[in-house]
Enzyme design. Structure first.
Site, PDB file in Angstrom:
ATOM      1  CE  LYS A 157      10.564  -4.263   6.375  1.00 49.65           C
ATOM      2  NZ  LYS A 157       9.667  -4.172   7.519  1.00 49.65           N
TER       3      LYS A 157
ATOM      4  N   GLY B  57       9.863 -11.136  16.698  1.00 49.18           N
ATOM      5  CA  GLY B  57      10.396 -11.115  15.332  1.00 49.18           C
ATOM      6  C   GLY B  57      10.931  -9.750  14.949  1.00 49.18           C
TER       7      GLY B  57
ATOM      8  NE  ARG C 220      -4.164  -1.959   1.499  1.00 48.71           N
ATOM      9  CZ  ARG C 220      -4.201  -3.258   1.838  1.00 48.71           C
ATOM     10  NH1 ARG C 220      -3.274  -3.768   2.603  1.00 48.71           N
ATOM     11  NH2 ARG C 220      -5.163  -4.030   1.386  1.00 48.71           N
TER      12      ARG C 220
ATOM     13  NE  ARG D 122       4.660 -19.836  17.146  1.00 51.44           N
ATOM     14  CZ  ARG D 122       4.261 -19.733  15.900  1.00 51.44           C
ATOM     15  NH1 ARG D 122       3.082 -20.197  15.550  1.00 51.44           N
ATOM     16  NH2 ARG D 122       5.023 -19.168  14.986  1.00 51.44           N
ATOM     17  CB  THR D 123       9.665 -19.708  19.584  1.00 46.10           C
ATOM     18  OG1 THR D 123       8.731 -20.170  18.602  1.00 46.10           O
ATOM     19  CG2 THR D 123      10.875 -20.616  19.598  1.00 46.10           C
TER      20      THR D 123
HETATM   21  P1  ATR Z   1       7.813  -9.799  11.632  1.00 43.17           P
HETATM   22  O1  ATR Z   1       9.059  -9.415  10.914  1.00 43.17           O
HETATM   23  O2  ATR Z   1       6.563  -9.270  10.981  1.00 43.17           O
HETATM   24  O3  ATR Z   1       7.860  -9.481  13.088  1.00 43.17           O
HETATM   25  P2  ATR Z   1       8.531 -12.544  12.063  1.00 43.17           P
HETATM   26  O4  ATR Z   1       9.944 -12.128  12.253  1.00 43.17           O
HETATM   27  O5  ATR Z   1       8.224 -13.745  11.244  1.00 43.17           O
HETATM   28  O6  ATR Z   1       7.675 -11.377  11.434  1.00 43.17           O
HETATM   29  O7  ATR Z   1       7.874 -12.707  13.523  1.00 43.17           O
HETATM   30  C1  ATR Z   1       6.558 -13.118  13.693  1.00 43.17           C
HETATM   31  C2  ATR Z   1       6.226 -13.159  15.181  1.00 43.17           C
HETATM   32  O8  ATR Z   1       4.861 -13.552  15.332  1.00 43.17           O
HETATM   33  C3  ATR Z   1       7.046 -14.151  15.960  1.00 43.17           C
HETATM   34  O9  ATR Z   1       7.208 -13.663  17.276  1.00 43.17           O
HETATM   35  C4  ATR Z   1       6.144 -15.389  15.935  1.00 43.17           C
HETATM   36  O10 ATR Z   1       6.368 -16.298  16.997  1.00 43.17           O
HETATM   37  P3  ATR Z   1       7.560 -17.395  16.902  1.00 43.17           P
HETATM   38  O11 ATR Z   1       8.832 -16.673  17.231  1.00 43.17           O
HETATM   39  O12 ATR Z   1       7.180 -18.419  17.911  1.00 43.17           O
HETATM   40  O13 ATR Z   1       7.542 -17.931  15.492  1.00 43.17           O
HETATM   41  C5  ATR Z   1       4.789 -14.749  16.086  1.00 43.17           C
HETATM   42  N1  ATR Z   1       3.691 -15.579  15.558  1.00 43.17           N
HETATM   43  C6  ATR Z   1       3.285 -15.684  14.280  1.00 43.17           C
HETATM   44  N2  ATR Z   1       2.220 -16.499  14.173  1.00 43.17           N
HETATM   45  C7  ATR Z   1       1.926 -16.922  15.431  1.00 43.17           C
HETATM   46  C8  ATR Z   1       0.930 -17.782  15.990  1.00 43.17           C
HETATM   47  N3  ATR Z   1       0.004 -18.385  15.253  1.00 43.17           N
HETATM   48  N4  ATR Z   1       0.957 -17.971  17.321  1.00 43.17           N
HETATM   49  C9  ATR Z   1       1.875 -17.372  18.097  1.00 43.17           C
HETATM   50  N5  ATR Z   1       2.840 -16.550  17.634  1.00 43.17           N
HETATM   51  C10 ATR Z   1       2.871 -16.324  16.306  1.00 43.17           C
END
Ligand code: ATR
Length: 279
Positions: free
Chosen positions: A65, A129, A15, A152-153
């Site tokens: 990025k 992330g 966008r 989550r992790t």
């Molecule tokens: P971004 O750059 O947009 O922050 P990313 O680096 O892929 O994207 O990070 C995504 C974040 O959303 C992570 O903290 C991820 O958790 P994990 O580190 O456990 O992967 C979290 N996330 C994405 N989908 C999720 C879900 N269904 N439940 C819990 N956490 C989720």
């Protein structure tokens, strides 16, 4: 005519052209903002030849990025600390880069909650992330006292804490109730709550009544998290404003004028996301 663009792969969803071309038009500037699909194996060549391609700069989005860091040598402290960049520009003939996501988050927070002050306050952040890094880096510069990370992790949350120092602390879901009692800001940096994704499973009951709840998700415009916060009478900060505010920095560097995020721009992009949007 000055031209800028956004590069990514795939790129069809961006966008940014809507935002920057709106500002070019409303300021009567001769300019154009395009979107260009650039595959990972084309990234280095494209960035090194940005001016030859006719651009004064570009935005960089997924999946470039982090990879772009090894191509652009002159990056600022924000890029060094977060390990990613999203805005490329020329200065004194040199190709430089910054990351504007953290600033976009912070400026949107200040615009959404006038008078908000986070200095000395505690924050609870979901996610660890790229977005979490960008926001944590900006909040640390705003002198927050502590950032609790729920992810989550757990190992990834701990990595983030190790990278950013003692003001960050990883917490577990089991302790969310107790850990959310003393925070001034709750911010969701995960994709949970986004259209088509799982909902964020947290209960806002234990947040203090003067807490602010922010979400970086902007599809839908009003996430379940924000709706729950409003039901509880908490002040909220939506994700779309972050997208609009992060664009200000790049536009000013490329076109020499600091544009405004106003209700007209918000409505324009909001309608692109949800045709039923009403201000
Ligand atoms: P971004 O750059 O947009 O922050 P990313 O680096 O892929 O994207 O990070 C995504 C974040 O959303 C992570 O903290 C991820 O958790 P994990 O580190 O456990 O992967 C979290 N996330 C994405 N989908 C999720 C879900 N269904 N439940 C819990 N956490 C989720």
């Amino acid at each position: 005519m000055k031209k800028a663009c956004v590069i990514g792969f795939p790129i069809a969803h961006s966008r940014s052209p809507l935002i920057h071309n709106h500002w070019l038009k409303t300021h009567g500037l001769q300019g154009l903002y395009e979107q260009r699909e650039v595959k990972p194996d084309e990234l280095a060549h494209f960035l090194r030849n940005l001016a030859v391609e006719g651009y004064v700069g570009c935005n960089v989005t997924i999946p470039h990025k982090e990879a772009a860091l090894s191509i652009i040598s002159e990056v600022d402290d924000i890029v060094r600390r977060t390990g990613s960049l999203n805005t490329v520009y020329y200065e004194g003939g040199a190709l430089k880069a910054t990351s504007t996501d953290g600033e976009g988050f912070y400026q949107n927070l200040l615009a959404s909650v006038p008078g908000a002050s986070l200095a000395g306050k505690k924050v609870l952040m979901t996610g660890a992330g790229g977005a979490a890094k960008a926001i944590a880096e900006r909040l640390l510069r705003a002198d927050v006292a502590e950032i609790k990370i729920l992810n989550r992790t757990l190992a990834r949350a701990e990595e983030l804490c190790a990278a950013f120092g003692p003001k960050l602390r990883a917490i577990s879901q089991d302790h969310f109730g107790a850990e959310s009692k003393d925070v001034a800001l709750l911010v969701n940096t995960t994709s949970q709550g986004m259209k088509g994704q799982a909902e964020l499973d947290i209960d806002l009951a234990s947040l203090p009544p003067d807490a602010i709840v922010a979400d970086i998700v902007y599809v839908p415009l009003q996430t379940t998290l924000l709706a729950q916060a409003e039901t509880r009478g908490l002040r909220t900060v939506g994700g779309l404003g972050m997208l609009l505010h992060q664009a200000v920095v790049g536009f000013e560097k490329w076109f020499g004028l600091r544009p405004e995020v106003n209700p007209e721009l918000f409505a324009l992009v909001a309608r692109d996301i949800d045709p039923d949007f009403r201000p």
